[in-house]
Design an enzyme around this catalytic site. Sequence first.
Site, PDB file in Angstrom:
ATOM      1  N   HIS A   1       4.704  -4.946  10.622  1.00 34.31           N
ATOM      2  CA  HIS A   1       5.075  -4.265  11.877  1.00 34.31           C
ATOM      3  C   HIS A   1       5.178  -5.250  13.041  1.00 34.31           C
ATOM      4  O   HIS A   1       4.444  -6.239  13.090  1.00 34.31           O
ATOM      5  CB  HIS A   1       4.026  -3.204  12.259  1.00 34.31           C
ATOM      6  CG  HIS A   1       4.007  -2.012  11.361  1.00 34.31           C
ATOM      7  ND1 HIS A   1       4.804  -0.914  11.559  1.00 34.31           N
ATOM      8  CD2 HIS A   1       3.280  -1.755  10.246  1.00 34.31           C
ATOM      9  CE1 HIS A   1       4.565  -0.014  10.604  1.00 34.31           C
ATOM     10  NE2 HIS A   1       3.638  -0.494   9.791  1.00 34.31           N
TER      11      HIS A   1
ATOM     12  N   HIS B   1       0.841  -1.204   0.000  1.00 32.11           N
ATOM     13  CA  HIS B   1       0.000   0.000   0.000  1.00 32.11           C
ATOM     14  C   HIS B   1       0.867   1.242   0.000  1.00 32.11           C
ATOM     15  O   HIS B   1       2.092   1.149   0.067  1.00 32.11           O
ATOM     16  CB  HIS B   1      -1.008  -0.020   1.147  1.00 32.11           C
ATOM     17  CG  HIS B   1      -0.420   0.068   2.526  1.00 32.11           C
ATOM     18  ND1 HIS B   1       0.351  -0.913   3.074  1.00 32.11           N
ATOM     19  CD2 HIS B   1      -0.512   1.036   3.475  1.00 32.11           C
ATOM     20  CE1 HIS B   1       0.704  -0.575   4.301  1.00 32.11           C
ATOM     21  NE2 HIS B   1       0.201   0.620   4.576  1.00 32.11           N
TER      22      HIS B   1
ATOM     23  N   HIS C   1      -7.419  -1.141   5.327  1.00 34.28           N
ATOM     24  CA  HIS C   1      -6.423  -0.203   5.865  1.00 34.28           C
ATOM     25  C   HIS C   1      -6.266   0.950   4.876  1.00 34.28           C
ATOM     26  O   HIS C   1      -6.328   2.120   5.249  1.00 34.28           O
ATOM     27  CB  HIS C   1      -5.111  -0.950   6.086  1.00 34.28           C
ATOM     28  CG  HIS C   1      -3.990  -0.114   6.600  1.00 34.28           C
ATOM     29  ND1 HIS C   1      -3.975   0.437   7.858  1.00 34.28           N
ATOM     30  CD2 HIS C   1      -2.812   0.268   6.024  1.00 34.28           C
ATOM     31  CE1 HIS C   1      -2.846   1.131   8.032  1.00 34.28           C
ATOM     32  NE2 HIS C   1      -2.134   1.038   6.925  1.00 34.28           N
TER      33      HIS C   1
ATOM     34  N   HIS D   1       1.345   3.942   2.018  1.00 33.24           N
ATOM     35  CA  HIS D   1       1.865   4.705   3.157  1.00 33.24           C
ATOM     36  C   HIS D   1       3.384   4.838   3.105  1.00 33.24           C
ATOM     37  O   HIS D   1       4.094   3.930   2.658  1.00 33.24           O
ATOM     38  CB  HIS D   1       1.416   4.075   4.479  1.00 33.24           C
ATOM     39  CG  HIS D   1      -0.040   4.290   4.761  1.00 33.24           C
ATOM     40  ND1 HIS D   1      -0.766   3.503   5.625  1.00 33.24           N
ATOM     41  CD2 HIS D   1      -0.911   5.208   4.268  1.00 33.24           C
ATOM     42  CE1 HIS D   1      -2.021   3.934   5.659  1.00 33.24           C
ATOM     43  NE2 HIS D   1      -2.132   4.962   4.838  1.00 33.24           N
TER      44      HIS D   1
ATOM     45  N   ASP E   1      -0.139  -4.058   6.208  1.00 31.91           N
ATOM     46  CA  ASP E   1      -0.820  -3.577   7.416  1.00 31.91           C
ATOM     47  C   ASP E   1      -2.270  -4.059   7.458  1.00 31.91           C
ATOM     48  O   ASP E   1      -3.140  -3.373   8.004  1.00 31.91           O
ATOM     49  CB  ASP E   1      -0.799  -2.043   7.462  1.00 31.91           C
ATOM     50  CG  ASP E   1       0.584  -1.474   7.730  1.00 31.91           C
ATOM     51  OD1 ASP E   1       1.522  -2.255   7.945  1.00 31.91           O
ATOM     52  OD2 ASP E   1       0.730  -0.232   7.714  1.00 31.91           O
TER      53      ASP E   1
ATOM     54  N   ASP F   1       5.782   4.730   5.218  1.00 32.39           N
ATOM     55  CA  ASP F   1       6.668   3.760   5.890  1.00 32.39           C
ATOM     56  C   ASP F   1       6.755   2.441   5.111  1.00 32.39           C
ATOM     57  O   ASP F   1       7.476   1.531   5.516  1.00 32.39           O
ATOM     58  CB  ASP F   1       6.225   3.517   7.344  1.00 32.39           C
ATOM     59  CG  ASP F   1       4.840   2.894   7.468  1.00 32.39           C
ATOM     60  OD1 ASP F   1       3.900   3.408   6.824  1.00 32.39           O
ATOM     61  OD2 ASP F   1       4.708   1.893   8.200  1.00 32.39           O
ATOM     62  N   HIS F   2       6.058   2.359   3.985  1.00 31.98           N
ATOM     63  CA  HIS F   2       6.117   1.159   3.134  1.00 31.98           C
ATOM     64  C   HIS F   2       6.749   1.464   1.771  1.00 31.98           C
ATOM     65  O   HIS F   2       7.469   0.653   1.236  1.00 31.98           O
ATOM     66  CB  HIS F   2       4.711   0.566   2.951  1.00 31.98           C
ATOM     67  CG  HIS F   2       4.122   0.110   4.261  1.00 31.98           C
ATOM     68  ND1 HIS F   2       3.995  -1.203   4.600  1.00 31.98           N
ATOM     69  CD2 HIS F   2       3.684   0.821   5.334  1.00 31.98           C
ATOM     70  CE1 HIS F   2       3.494  -1.292   5.834  1.00 31.98           C
ATOM     71  NE2 HIS F   2       3.291  -0.080   6.298  1.00 31.98           N
TER      72      HIS F   2
HETATM   73 FE    FE Z   1       2.694   0.639   8.172  1.00 32.70          FE
HETATM   74 ZN    ZN Z   2       0.023   1.522   6.585  1.00 27.34          ZN
END
Ligand code: FE
Ligand code: ZN
Length: 251
Positions: free
Chosen positions: A164, A53, A109, A55, A126, A57-58
């Site tokens: 995570h 996805h 998500h 985001h 996530d 942090d990905h």
């Molecule tokens: Fe994440």
């Molecule tokens: Zn995420």
Amino acid sequence: MFVVSFIPAFKDNYIWLLTEGKRAFVVDPGDAAPVQARLEADGLALEGILLTHHHADHQGGVAELAARWPVRVYAPGNESITGCTHPLSGGECIEVLGQPVRVMAVPGHTRGHLAYCADGALFCGDTLFGAGCGRLFEGTPAQMSASLASIAALPDTTRIYCAHEYTEMNLRFAMAVEPENTALQTRVASVAGLRAAGLPSVPSTLAEEKATNPFLRCQEPAVVAAALRQGATAREPVAVFAAIRGWRNNF
Ligand code: FE
Ligand code: ZN
């Protein structure tokens, strides 16, 4: 089958590294630096990137990695992703290091969230976490419930490679939902041992998640009862899921 290992990133992200000999793929490289360091240390050639996805942090490391390596970048076609070369929507079968990988649409998500399923391993970003699930940033409880149900339909031995290390925190919540669940009590002890030894709690197996993850247990009487105490408007699984997810948001 490729070998799976992890590259830690940020506070609690896992970037999954897939290798076949000296060939490599990474899943959700939120940061390029630790990936590049590992590739150099192990003499690996990066061939591709799988994104679950959008985001940061990905996907945050994609541009830098793509500038150094001739990578294919697989990602949700309906999300804003820098450098995506192979837009996906779920239902496709792609080839990763000689291995067929099935792409699953698991919205909730985010609206285009994907999971990648290869021979007993699921890279689910996530969506499903150890003893928990992702927050509903863009999707509805009905979508997330359906996504989790499609994951729950995979073989029980499937290893769950989420993005995570949230398991300990999630287990505290799971214990509030189902304090009498003995499989859950056992998992609390085993995960505490792993974490105290500095080891990851991920991957788990789908069987463990089905036995301990409240978000996969919305038909269990104890979870239904807990949801009703939290104001669930009905006993059906989507209403139960929505109440449990809402409770978790404020836990
Ligand atoms: Fe994440
Ligand atoms: Zn995420």
